[in-house]
Design a protein around this motif. Structure first.
Motif, PDB file in Angstrom:
ATOM      1  N   GLY A  38      -9.342   8.603 -10.675  1.00 18.96           N
ATOM      2  CA  GLY A  38      -8.302   9.438 -10.092  1.00 18.96           C
ATOM      3  C   GLY A  38      -7.130   8.606  -9.618  1.00 18.96           C
ATOM      4  O   GLY A  38      -7.240   7.390  -9.427  1.00 18.96           O
ATOM      5  N   PRO A  39      -5.962   9.238  -9.390  1.00 17.25           N
ATOM      6  CA  PRO A  39      -4.746   8.491  -9.034  1.00 17.25           C
ATOM      7  C   PRO A  39      -4.829   7.753  -7.707  1.00 17.25           C
ATOM      8  O   PRO A  39      -4.354   6.632  -7.582  1.00 17.25           O
ATOM      9  N   PHE A  40      -5.430   8.373  -6.723  1.00 18.36           N
ATOM     10  CA  PHE A  40      -5.409   7.764  -5.394  1.00 18.36           C
ATOM     11  C   PHE A  40      -6.430   6.639  -5.228  1.00 18.36           C
ATOM     12  O   PHE A  40      -6.518   6.028  -4.174  1.00 18.36           O
ATOM     13  N   SER A  41      -7.222   6.375  -6.273  1.00 16.62           N
ATOM     14  CA  SER A  41      -8.126   5.222  -6.212  1.00 16.62           C
ATOM     15  C   SER A  41      -7.313   3.922  -6.150  1.00 16.62           C
ATOM     16  O   SER A  41      -7.752   2.935  -5.565  1.00 16.62           O
ATOM     17  N   ARG A  42      -6.123   3.927  -6.731  1.00 16.96           N
ATOM     18  CA  ARG A  42      -5.292   2.729  -6.699  1.00 16.96           C
ATOM     19  C   ARG A  42      -4.744   2.474  -5.289  1.00 16.96           C
ATOM     20  O   ARG A  42      -4.552   1.323  -4.887  1.00 16.96           O
ATOM     21  N   SER A  43      -4.476   3.539  -4.549  1.00 18.53           N
ATOM     22  CA  SER A  43      -4.075   3.371  -3.151  1.00 18.53           C
ATOM     23  C   SER A  43      -5.202   2.752  -2.338  1.00 18.53           C
ATOM     24  O   SER A  43      -4.983   1.897  -1.476  1.00 18.53           O
ATOM     25  N   LEU A  44      -6.441   3.200  -2.625  1.00 22.89           N
ATOM     26  CA  LEU A  44      -7.592   2.613  -1.944  1.00 22.89           C
ATOM     27  C   LEU A  44      -7.743   1.143  -2.314  1.00 22.89           C
ATOM     28  O   LEU A  44      -8.066   0.304  -1.457  1.00 22.89           O
ATOM     29  N   MET A  70       7.686  -2.475  -2.433  1.00 21.02           N
ATOM     30  CA  MET A  70       7.362  -1.050  -2.555  1.00 21.02           C
ATOM     31  C   MET A  70       7.779  -0.500  -3.913  1.00 21.02           C
ATOM     32  O   MET A  70       7.020   0.231  -4.563  1.00 21.02           O
ATOM     33  N   SER A  71       8.994  -0.833  -4.366  1.00 21.70           N
ATOM     34  CA  SER A  71       9.492  -0.267  -5.620  1.00 21.70           C
ATOM     35  C   SER A  71       8.711  -0.779  -6.824  1.00 21.70           C
ATOM     36  O   SER A  71       8.413  -0.017  -7.747  1.00 21.70           O
ATOM     37  N   ILE A  72       8.350  -2.067  -6.826  1.00 27.79           N
ATOM     38  CA  ILE A  72       7.591  -2.617  -7.955  1.00 27.79           C
ATOM     39  C   ILE A  72       6.226  -1.945  -8.066  1.00 27.79           C
ATOM     40  O   ILE A  72       5.789  -1.547  -9.156  1.00 27.79           O
ATOM     41  N   GLN A  73       5.549  -1.804  -6.936  1.00 31.99           N
ATOM     42  CA  GLN A  73       4.223  -1.189  -6.972  1.00 31.99           C
ATOM     43  C   GLN A  73       4.295   0.261  -7.415  1.00 31.99           C
ATOM     44  O   GLN A  73       3.457   0.731  -8.203  1.00 31.99           O
ATOM     45  N   THR A  97       0.824  -1.209   0.000  1.00 30.87           N
ATOM     46  CA  THR A  97       0.000   0.000   0.000  1.00 30.87           C
ATOM     47  C   THR A  97       0.857   1.257   0.000  1.00 30.87           C
ATOM     48  O   THR A  97       0.565   2.228  -0.710  1.00 30.87           O
ATOM     49  N   LEU A  98       1.928   1.244   0.792  1.00 29.82           N
ATOM     50  CA  LEU A  98       2.800   2.409   0.855  1.00 29.82           C
ATOM     51  C   LEU A  98       3.492   2.651  -0.478  1.00 29.82           C
ATOM     52  O   LEU A  98       3.642   3.803  -0.917  1.00 29.82           O
ATOM     53  N   GLY A  99       3.913   1.573  -1.151  1.00 32.81           N
ATOM     54  CA  GLY A  99       4.528   1.733  -2.465  1.00 32.81           C
ATOM     55  C   GLY A  99       3.564   2.343  -3.468  1.00 32.81           C
ATOM     56  O   GLY A  99       3.941   3.224  -4.252  1.00 32.81           O
ATOM     57  N   ILE A 100       2.326   1.896  -3.464  1.00 32.54           N
ATOM     58  CA  ILE A 100       1.327   2.455  -4.376  1.00 32.54           C
ATOM     59  C   ILE A 100       1.017   3.904  -4.022  1.00 32.54           C
ATOM     60  O   ILE A 100       0.885   4.769  -4.901  1.00 32.54           O
ATOM     61  N   PHE A 101       0.933   4.194  -2.723  1.00 32.76           N
ATOM     62  CA  PHE A 101       0.642   5.568  -2.304  1.00 32.76           C
ATOM     63  C   PHE A 101       1.775   6.517  -2.709  1.00 32.76           C
ATOM     64  O   PHE A 101       1.527   7.643  -3.164  1.00 32.76           O
ATOM     65  N   VAL A 102       3.025   6.074  -2.534  1.00 33.10           N
ATOM     66  CA  VAL A 102       4.166   6.907  -2.950  1.00 33.10           C
ATOM     67  C   VAL A 102       4.115   7.151  -4.448  1.00 33.10           C
ATOM     68  O   VAL A 102       4.344   8.273  -4.922  1.00 33.10           O
ATOM     69  N   GLY A 103       3.821   6.102  -5.222  1.00 30.53           N
ATOM     70  CA  GLY A 103       3.712   6.272  -6.663  1.00 30.53           C
ATOM     71  C   GLY A 103       2.600   7.232  -7.044  1.00 30.53           C
ATOM     72  O   GLY A 103       2.775   8.087  -7.926  1.00 30.53           O
ATOM     73  N   ASP A 104       1.438   7.105  -6.423  1.00 34.58           N
ATOM     74  CA  ASP A 104       0.329   8.022  -6.690  1.00 34.58           C
ATOM     75  C   ASP A 104       0.708   9.468  -6.370  1.00 34.58           C
ATOM     76  O   ASP A 104       0.424  10.402  -7.148  1.00 34.58           O
ATOM     77  N   THR A 105       1.355   9.664  -5.230  1.00 32.64           N
ATOM     78  CA  THR A 105       1.709  11.017  -4.794  1.00 32.64           C
ATOM     79  C   THR A 105       2.719  11.653  -5.748  1.00 32.64           C
ATOM     80  O   THR A 105       2.548  12.806  -6.191  1.00 32.64           O
ATOM     81  N   LEU A 106       3.769  10.916  -6.088  1.00 36.08           N
ATOM     82  CA  LEU A 106       4.793  11.469  -6.972  1.00 36.08           C
ATOM     83  C   LEU A 106       4.267  11.661  -8.386  1.00 36.08           C
ATOM     84  O   LEU A 106       4.672  12.600  -9.091  1.00 36.08           O
ATOM     85  N   GLN A 107       3.373  10.790  -8.826  1.00 37.15           N
ATOM     86  CA  GLN A 107       2.782  10.970 -10.148  1.00 37.15           C
ATOM     87  C   GLN A 107       1.936  12.238 -10.200  1.00 37.15           C
ATOM     88  O   GLN A 107       1.944  12.969 -11.191  1.00 37.15           O
ATOM     89  N   THR A 108       1.220  12.501  -9.122  1.00 33.56           N
ATOM     90  CA  THR A 108       0.414  13.715  -9.059  1.00 33.56           C
ATOM     91  C   THR A 108       1.290  14.962  -9.085  1.00 33.56           C
ATOM     92  O   THR A 108       0.956  15.973  -9.731  1.00 33.56           O
ATOM     93  N   LEU A 109       2.448  14.898  -8.419  1.00 37.72           N
ATOM     94  CA  LEU A 109       3.341  16.062  -8.332  1.00 37.72           C
ATOM     95  C   LEU A 109       4.210  16.233  -9.573  1.00 37.72           C
ATOM     96  O   LEU A 109       4.439  17.373 -10.024  1.00 37.72           O
ATOM     97  N   LEU A 110       4.682  15.118 -10.134  1.00 35.38           N
ATOM     98  CA  LEU A 110       5.669  15.201 -11.207  1.00 35.38           C
ATOM     99  C   LEU A 110       5.103  14.902 -12.577  1.00 35.38           C
ATOM    100  O   LEU A 110       5.731  15.228 -13.591  1.00 35.38           O
TER     101      LEU A 110
END
Length: 392
Positions: A157-163, A141-144, A97-110
């Motif tokens: 939306g991006p954070f639906s994948r974290s959910l 974490m890195s794969i997700q 979950t943390l790996g997906i959340f980090v990916g969602d967050t950085l994708q939203t920012l970058l």
């Protein structure tokens, strides 16, 4: 006098070549594969149910169009081990979950792209190493996160994948809690192996004393030193079983059994620590009486006692493997009587300990047998009551 028998050595069978060799290889692989497949039936069914249930829950309840990460998180969190462990499932689900959340967050920012993917993987790996030292945790974490940043953003939306990842992790943990596993099975197998080895040490010591062979004492000492690894393995199995019994509602009734087994293990651990010292003392006793014919009878009496003690400890080992509590308690009572009968003989006079080292050996055996008696469930006062007074 019996004559020495001469036997002709059996001929060595040549290794098959050509098609017979291929046939033998395929047959061996088929049998091993079939065995693994049979063992995997329940874990495979559990993993399949978890993945589909997570996908369906995210799709039907939350309306997500492609909740692949719910199924992925459930599969990774559940794993495919011998038995599912709640703590492991929780740790893995957090990592996923943390790996997906980090990916969602950085994708939203970058944004999305190749160089963004490099940054996401780098940041995720550094963060994972900061959180946990495990390589598997970092890989998860890195794969997700890299999948998140390289795949298209879903309509929700991006954070639906974290959910989705949270849903998958929760379902995996719930299935782990409800999976019918035998919480005592591995611990009982470990106990059986441990007590078989302890009994073997006693019998090695008995044989060494009977044959006046200090080399046999060294063999027993080496085996006694190796018992700690088996004790630690059983302790780990009991900890995993207690974890499952604590959180799984279908296994709460097993906690009393596990507590009794833990007490048996801790007292056995204390007894084994004494046994290692005793094995070293047996070597000294054998060396001390070497060449003294008048001390041979003393060694034989000690050898007989170690043989009887080994038989009593074997009864204790069989008691722990009883499947139900009433039978186990009855068997422990039998083991207590057997151990108590051996303990009542522990005086230097009874065992013929006529030397200083012999007396020291007998005195070392007394606290060891008290620990074995307490391993049957006796309290300290009851266990020490079996010790004879030293004047006898």
């Amino acid at each position: 006098m019996s004559e020495r028998m001469h036997t002709t050595p059996l001929p060595v069978q040549p290794e098959p070549k050509g098609w017979p060799r291929v046939k033998k290889f395929v047959s061996s692989r088929f049998r091993s594969g079939a065995w693994r497949a049979r063992k995997a039936l329940i874990p495979a069914a559990t993993s399949a149910i978890a993945a589909v249930a997570a996908y369906a829950f995210a799709s039907i309840i939350f309306g997500h169009s492609e909740p692949y990460f719910a199924a992925t998180a459930a599969l990774i969190s559940l794993g495919f081990g011998r038995d599912p462990h709640i703590r492991k499932a929780l740790e893995v689900s957090i990592g996923v979950t943390l790996g997906i959340f980090v990916g969602d967050t950085l994708q939203t920012l970058l944004g999305q792209g190749y160089w963004q993917g490099v940054i996401v993987v780098f940041v995720t790996i550094i963060l994972a190493r900061f959180i946990d030292s495990g390589v598997i945790f970092t890989t998860q974490m890195s794969i997700q996160s890299v999948l998140i940043v390289l795949l298209p953003i879903p309509p929700e939306g991006p954070f639906s994948r974290s959910l989705d990842a949270v849903i998958g992790g929760i379902i995996a943990i719930a299935i782990t809690m409800l999976t019918p596993v035998s919480v005592r099975r591995e611990a009982v197998a470990g106990f059986r192996e441990l007590f078989t080895s302890i009994t073997g040490v006693f019998r090695e010591l008995s044989h060494a004393l009977e044959s006046h062979d200090s080399r046999g004492g060294w063999v027993a000492l080496i085996e006694a030193r190796g018992l700690q690894t088996k004790i630690d393995a059983v302790r780990a199995e009991l900890a995993a079983a207690d974890e499952h019994a604590t959180y799984a509602p279908t296994r709460r009734s097993a906690r009393q059994d596990l507590q009794e087994m833990s007490r048996t293990l801790e007292k056995t651990d204390l007894a084994v620590r004494s046994l290692r010292i005793i094995a070293r003392r047996v070597i000294t006793v054998i060396d001390e009486v070497d060449g003294k014919t008048e001390a041979v009878d003393d060694l034989e009496r000690m050898a007989s006692w170690f043989g009887d003690a080994g038989d009593a400890v074997a009864v204790l080992g069989r008691s722990v493997s009883e499947p139900v509590a009433p039978g186990r308690h009855r068997s422990l009572s039998v083991a207590r009587d057997a151990l108590g009968s051996v303990t009542t003989k522990l005086t230097p006079r009874n065992l013929g300990a006529g030397t200083l080292h012999g007396e020291a050996l007998v005195m070392m055996c007394r606290p060891m047998m008290v620990d074995f008696l307490e391993a049957t469930g006796s309290d300290h006062d009851e266990a020490t009551s079996y010790l004879p007074t030293l004047g006898n």
